[in-house]
Design a protein around this motif. Structure first.
Motif, PDB file in Angstrom:
ATOM      1  N   ALA A 159       0.937  -1.198  -0.032  1.00  0.00           N
ATOM      2  CA  ALA A 159       0.228   0.100  -0.002  1.00  0.00           C
ATOM      3  C   ALA A 159       0.806   1.082   0.115  1.00  0.00           C
ATOM      4  CB  ALA A 159      -0.775   0.022   1.080  1.00  0.00           C
ATOM      5  N   PHE A 160       2.119   1.292   0.636  1.00  0.00           N
ATOM      6  CA  PHE A 160       2.726   2.493   0.740  1.00  0.00           C
ATOM      7  C   PHE A 160       3.494   2.646  -0.480  1.00  0.00           C
ATOM      8  CE2 PHE A 160       2.299   0.968   5.114  1.00  0.00           C
ATOM      9  CZ  PHE A 160       1.924   2.190   5.833  1.00  0.00           C
ATOM     10  N   ASP A 161       3.382   1.817  -1.475  1.00  0.00           N
ATOM     11  CA  ASP A 161       3.906   1.959  -2.977  1.00  0.00           C
ATOM     12  C   ASP A 161       2.739   2.663  -3.877  1.00  0.00           C
ATOM     13  OD1 ASP A 161       6.621   1.330  -2.246  1.00  0.00           O
ATOM     14  OD2 ASP A 161       6.015  -0.682  -2.624  1.00  0.00           O
ATOM     15  N   ARG A 162       1.585   2.918  -3.284  1.00  0.00           N
ATOM     16  CA  ARG A 162       0.504   3.589  -3.926  1.00  0.00           C
ATOM     17  C   ARG A 162       0.542   4.996  -4.267  1.00  0.00           C
ATOM     18  NH1 ARG A 162      -3.300  -0.196  -5.902  1.00  0.00           N
ATOM     19  NH2 ARG A 162      -2.189  -2.383  -5.682  1.00  0.00           N
ATOM     20  N   LYS A 163      -0.207   5.502  -5.081  1.00  0.00           N
ATOM     21  CA  LYS A 163      -0.368   7.158  -5.210  1.00  0.00           C
ATOM     22  C   LYS A 163      -1.073   7.584  -4.078  1.00  0.00           C
ATOM     23  CE  LYS A 163      -0.618   7.550 -10.127  1.00  0.00           C
ATOM     24  NZ  LYS A 163      -1.233   8.081 -11.114  1.00  0.00           N
ATOM     25  N   VAL A 164      -1.957   6.926  -3.339  1.00  0.00           N
ATOM     26  CA  VAL A 164      -2.688   7.628  -2.303  1.00  0.00           C
ATOM     27  C   VAL A 164      -3.077   6.407  -1.323  1.00  0.00           C
ATOM     28  CG1 VAL A 164      -4.972   8.418  -1.791  1.00  0.00           C
ATOM     29  CG2 VAL A 164      -3.982   9.164  -3.777  1.00  0.00           C
ATOM     30  N   ARG A 191      -5.539   6.043  16.982  1.00  0.00           N
ATOM     31  CA  ARG A 191      -4.643   4.636  16.996  1.00  0.00           C
ATOM     32  C   ARG A 191      -4.366   4.274  15.437  1.00  0.00           C
ATOM     33  NH1 ARG A 191      -7.391   2.378  20.549  1.00  0.00           N
ATOM     34  NH2 ARG A 191      -8.397   1.030  19.251  1.00  0.00           N
ATOM     35  N   LEU A 192      -5.186   4.075  14.750  1.00  0.00           N
ATOM     36  CA  LEU A 192      -4.723   3.860  13.201  1.00  0.00           C
ATOM     37  C   LEU A 192      -4.357   4.546  12.534  1.00  0.00           C
ATOM     38  CD1 LEU A 192      -5.456   1.421  11.490  1.00  0.00           C
ATOM     39  CD2 LEU A 192      -7.720   2.727  10.794  1.00  0.00           C
ATOM     40  N   PHE A 193      -4.665   5.948  12.751  1.00  0.00           N
ATOM     41  CA  PHE A 193      -4.019   6.999  11.882  1.00  0.00           C
ATOM     42  C   PHE A 193      -2.388   7.208  12.283  1.00  0.00           C
ATOM     43  CE2 PHE A 193      -2.248  11.196  11.243  1.00  0.00           C
ATOM     44  CZ  PHE A 193      -2.070  11.582   9.912  1.00  0.00           C
ATOM     45  N   ASP A 194      -2.047   6.931  13.700  1.00  0.00           N
ATOM     46  CA  ASP A 194      -0.795   7.197  14.218  1.00  0.00           C
ATOM     47  C   ASP A 194       0.016   6.221  13.615  1.00  0.00           C
ATOM     48  OD1 ASP A 194      -1.654   9.687  15.566  1.00  0.00           O
ATOM     49  OD2 ASP A 194      -1.873   8.611  17.462  1.00  0.00           O
ATOM     50  N   ALA A 195      -0.602   4.770  13.534  1.00  0.00           N
ATOM     51  CA  ALA A 195       0.279   3.841  13.242  1.00  0.00           C
ATOM     52  C   ALA A 195       0.514   3.785  11.809  1.00  0.00           C
ATOM     53  CB  ALA A 195      -0.516   2.574  13.564  1.00  0.00           C
ATOM     54  N   VAL A 196      -0.162   4.116  11.032  1.00  0.00           N
ATOM     55  CA  VAL A 196      -0.172   4.409   9.313  1.00  0.00           C
ATOM     56  C   VAL A 196       0.831   5.548   9.336  1.00  0.00           C
ATOM     57  CG1 VAL A 196      -1.060   5.151   7.432  1.00  0.00           C
ATOM     58  CG2 VAL A 196      -2.226   3.389   8.867  1.00  0.00           C
ATOM     59  N   TYR A 197       0.616   6.635  10.127  1.00  0.00           N
ATOM     60  CA  TYR A 197       1.427   7.739   9.639  1.00  0.00           C
ATOM     61  C   TYR A 197       2.972   7.564  10.278  1.00  0.00           C
ATOM     62  CZ  TYR A 197       3.477  12.462  10.617  1.00  0.00           C
ATOM     63  OH  TYR A 197       4.232  13.625  10.437  1.00  0.00           O
ATOM     64  N   GLU A 198       3.178   6.702  11.099  1.00  0.00           N
ATOM     65  CA  GLU A 198       4.718   6.366  11.578  1.00  0.00           C
ATOM     66  C   GLU A 198       5.171   5.733  10.504  1.00  0.00           C
ATOM     67  OE1 GLU A 198       6.355   7.420  14.024  1.00  0.00           O
ATOM     68  OE2 GLU A 198       4.648   8.892  14.638  1.00  0.00           O
ATOM     69  N   HIS A 199       4.693   4.805   9.809  1.00  0.00           N
ATOM     70  CA  HIS A 199       5.274   3.762   8.489  1.00  0.00           C
ATOM     71  C   HIS A 199       5.297   5.035   7.420  1.00  0.00           C
ATOM     72  CE1 HIS A 199       4.501   0.377  11.164  1.00  0.00           C
ATOM     73  NE2 HIS A 199       5.098  -0.173  10.099  1.00  0.00           N
ATOM     74  N   TRP A 200       4.486   5.646   7.202  1.00  0.00           N
ATOM     75  CA  TRP A 200       4.292   6.799   5.936  1.00  0.00           C
ATOM     76  C   TRP A 200       5.636   7.626   6.283  1.00  0.00           C
ATOM     77  CZ3 TRP A 200       3.798  12.008   5.962  1.00  0.00           C
ATOM     78  CH2 TRP A 200       3.476  12.687   4.798  1.00  0.00           C
ATOM     79  N   LYS A 201       5.723   8.124   7.467  1.00  0.00           N
ATOM     80  CA  LYS A 201       6.702   9.174   7.621  1.00  0.00           C
ATOM     81  C   LYS A 201       8.107   8.747   7.482  1.00  0.00           C
ATOM     82  CE  LYS A 201       7.360  10.561  11.913  1.00  0.00           C
ATOM     83  NZ  LYS A 201       7.161  11.414  13.075  1.00  0.00           N
ATOM     84  N   ALA A 202       8.358   7.249   7.738  1.00  0.00           N
ATOM     85  CA  ALA A 202       9.502   6.777   7.731  1.00  0.00           C
ATOM     86  C   ALA A 202      10.243   6.613   6.356  1.00  0.00           C
ATOM     87  CB  ALA A 202       9.700   5.316   8.358  1.00  0.00           C
ATOM     88  N   ARG A 203       9.368   6.748   5.392  1.00  0.00           N
ATOM     89  CA  ARG A 203       9.914   6.845   4.036  1.00  0.00           C
ATOM     90  C   ARG A 203      10.294   7.931   3.566  1.00  0.00           C
ATOM     91  NH1 ARG A 203       7.450   2.426   1.300  1.00  0.00           N
ATOM     92  NH2 ARG A 203       7.564   3.521  -0.837  1.00  0.00           N
TER      93      ARG A 203
END
Length: 577
Positions: free
Chosen positions: A303-308, A365-377
């Motif tokens: 999912a983190f390789d998608r546009k959105v 909780r869900l947003f923070d978890a997704v955001y942490e993975h997103w921000k690490a890229r």
């Protein structure tokens, strides 16, 4: 002559006895009846959405009972505190009965006339919403139901009064509480017992039963929901979130939605298979594990390789608006990932009452978890990060952010639909709106970042400059979920003192207590209207997404094609789900 006079005297005596016996049976407080009639009349005045006779009868009965109680209190104050200080002659018996008969007749006629007028108002509201109105004879049933409901409420009150008197006698007898203080002490004992029970045993028992009842539906699977075979969907053979654990709404969500082939056929552009990641209450042992599982599903599907990526906070049962998710998938040619998780078995209304913090905790909780993975890229390798929530879901989605600055720093866009009046960020924006803008259509900071819309044209107002990341709220002037608040009990809201929305009756007025109950009743029928009104936002969510996160090479023709497809899919869902 003597026999005739004697007979008439006997008849008059019997008549008085009959009247007195009837009065004893009915045991009406006539001041209470007058105030109850006034409250009933106010309760049938227009509200936000149309109400049929059943809903109107229930709410009018409760309002009439409240008025009756207030009237009884006023009569008691007059009898105990005022009348002893006045020298008023006692009226003849026939005058008392004549006045009481006049009160009864006037109350009945007034209620009937108000119901006739109310039927006209209801037809006016339905016309504003392009719906078919009620007939006057059908609406008159409201009066009978209101009498029954009001009588039931009064009966409950009188039962409680007898309990208080019983407790007072026991306190006087066994605890030696003075007779003058015993009723007050009995009342306090009863209040303490009721509060203790309902704040503890009763409330927990009610919501436990409700949770158990709705969990049965959660286990049910629609015949038209089948396990997906695409690896991009949760519940598929290779998914970490198993099909049986997703719940009723989750199984529907992952088994439907546009495929790559459908998106290509509608848009004429080559599409990818959209990613839909979903975690149910039974997909993991606890909330922390569920969140981790949702992120693992995103990683598994790439999912983190998608546009959105869209982080959706669901409503109480785990429902996701298929119109909103389908819209973003069509817009970006399927190069999207949508993630959502279930946090309750209960519908939004019960979840809101039982523990709204669950929605807020789940959203954060869900947003923070997704955001942490997103921000690490690396920044150049990050997809657009969007958030979405509808109704109680918007409150949960908002909870992930401390304020506007935090929101803009973390996301590339936010779309929130039908926000409850208690939403923290929404309240801040609306209360700080620009001078001269209405509460139902607020303008915040010249609309440079945050905008509010009831239709697609509103999204272009107040001017062309709308800075990224954009935040949009979709809200109808007639949506009771947006405008219901406990503040309605004692204070008039701005949305009823300012010029009304286009689909709100010009005859609607604010009355203490009454308007609160009216709008509370509207909550149960918020979606029983046509699209574009109440809590029915339809394809306006497509316009919202286009305004917030428009992709390159977007055209009005493409928007029309997608809208028709989304509306057809929604019709199918209503018929088959």
């Amino acid at each position: 002559m003597l026999e005739t006079a004697t007979t008439l005297t006997r008849l008059r005596t019997r008549g008085v006895v009959v009247v007195r016996r009837a009065e004893d049976v009915i045991d009406l407080n006539y001041v209470g009846l007058i105030v109850a009639t006034v409250f009933f009349a106010l309760s049938v005045t227009p509200s936000l959405v149309p109400r049929d006779w059943l809903f109107q009868g229930l709410i009018s009965g409760v309002n009439a009972a409240l008025g009756y109680g207030l009237g009884c209190l006023l009569e008691w104050v007059f009898r105990v505190w005022i009348r002893p200080r006045l020298t008023l002659p006692a009226p003849p018996t026939w005058v008392r009965y004549a006045v009481k008969s006049a009160v009864l007749l006037t109350a009945a006629l007034s209620a009937a006339l108000m119901l006739v007028q109310s039927a006209r108002w209801q037809r006016e509201i339905t016309a504003l919403m392009d719906m078919q109105g009620t007939t006057t004879p059908a609406y008159l049933r409201t009066g009978l139901l209101s009498v029954a409901v009001g009588a039931a409420v009064v009966a409950v009150y009188r039962t409680l009064r007898e309990i208080i008197l019983f407790l007072a006698r026991q306190l006087n007898r066994w605890v030696r509480v003075p007779r003058e203080l015993a009723p007050t002490a009995g009342f306090l004992v009863l209040v303490l017992l009721v509060v203790t029970i309902f704040n503890g045993v009763a409330s927990r028992a009610f919501f436990a039963v409700a949770n158990s009842a709705f969990s049965v539906r959660n286990d049910y699977t629609s015949p038209n929901a089948v396990p997906p075979h695409q690896p991009e969907r949760s519940g598929s053979p290779g998914s970490l979130a198993k099909w049986d654990s997703l719940g009723f709404e989750g199984r529907w969500f992952v088994s439907h939605g546009p495929s790559a082939q459908r998106i290509t056929a509608v848009t004429g552009r080559q599409a990818r298979e959209p990613i839909r990641a979903y975690v149910g209450l039974e997909s993991a042992a606890d909330s922390a594990a569920q969140t981790q599982l949702a992120v693992s599903e995103l990683e598994r599907t790439g999912a983190f390789d998608r546009k959105v990526i869209v982080v959706v906070t669901t409503t109480g049962t785990g429902w996701v608006n298929s119109m909103a998710t389908g819209a973003i998938e069509y817009m970006y040619g399927g190069d999207t990932a949508i993630v959502a998780s279930q946090y309750s078995y209960l519908p939004s209304v019960l979840s809101f009452l039982a523990d709204r913090s669950k929605a807020m905790d789940a959203g954060k909780r869900l947003f923070d978890a997704v955001y942490e993975h997103w921000k690490a890229r690396p920044p150049q390798a990050r997809p657009k990060l969007l958030v979405y929530g509808e109704s109680l879901g918007s409150q949960g989605s908002e909870a992930a952010f401390d304020g506007l600055a935090d929101l803009r720093a973390k996301v590339d866009g936010a779309l929130w639909v039908g926000p409850p009046n208690s939403n923290r960020l929404w309240q801040q924006f609306v209360s700080r709106r620009d001078p001269g803008s209405r509460e139902v259509q607020p303008v915040y900071a010249d609309g440079l970042v945050v905008r509010f819309a009831s239709d697609s044209a509103d999204l272009a107002r107040p001017g062309p400059e709308w800075r990224s990341p954009r935040i949009a709220y979709l809200q109808h002037a007639s949506d009771p979920i947006v405008w219901w608040s406990p503040d309605l009990i004692l204070s008039q809201p701005d949305w009823l003192s300012e010029p009304r929305g286009s689909d709100v009756s010009s005859q609607m007025r604010w009355w203490p207590f009454v308007t609160f109950w009216q709008v509370a009743a509207d909550l149960t029928n918020a979606q029983g209207v046509t699209d574009g009104h109440g809590h029915r936002y339809g394809s306006l969510v497509l316009d919202g997404w286009v305004a917030v996160a428009q992709p390159p090479d977007w055209t009005a023709e493409l928007s029309d094609k997608i809208r028709r497809q989304l509306e057809a899919a929604e019709d199918y869902e209503r018929e088959t789900k």
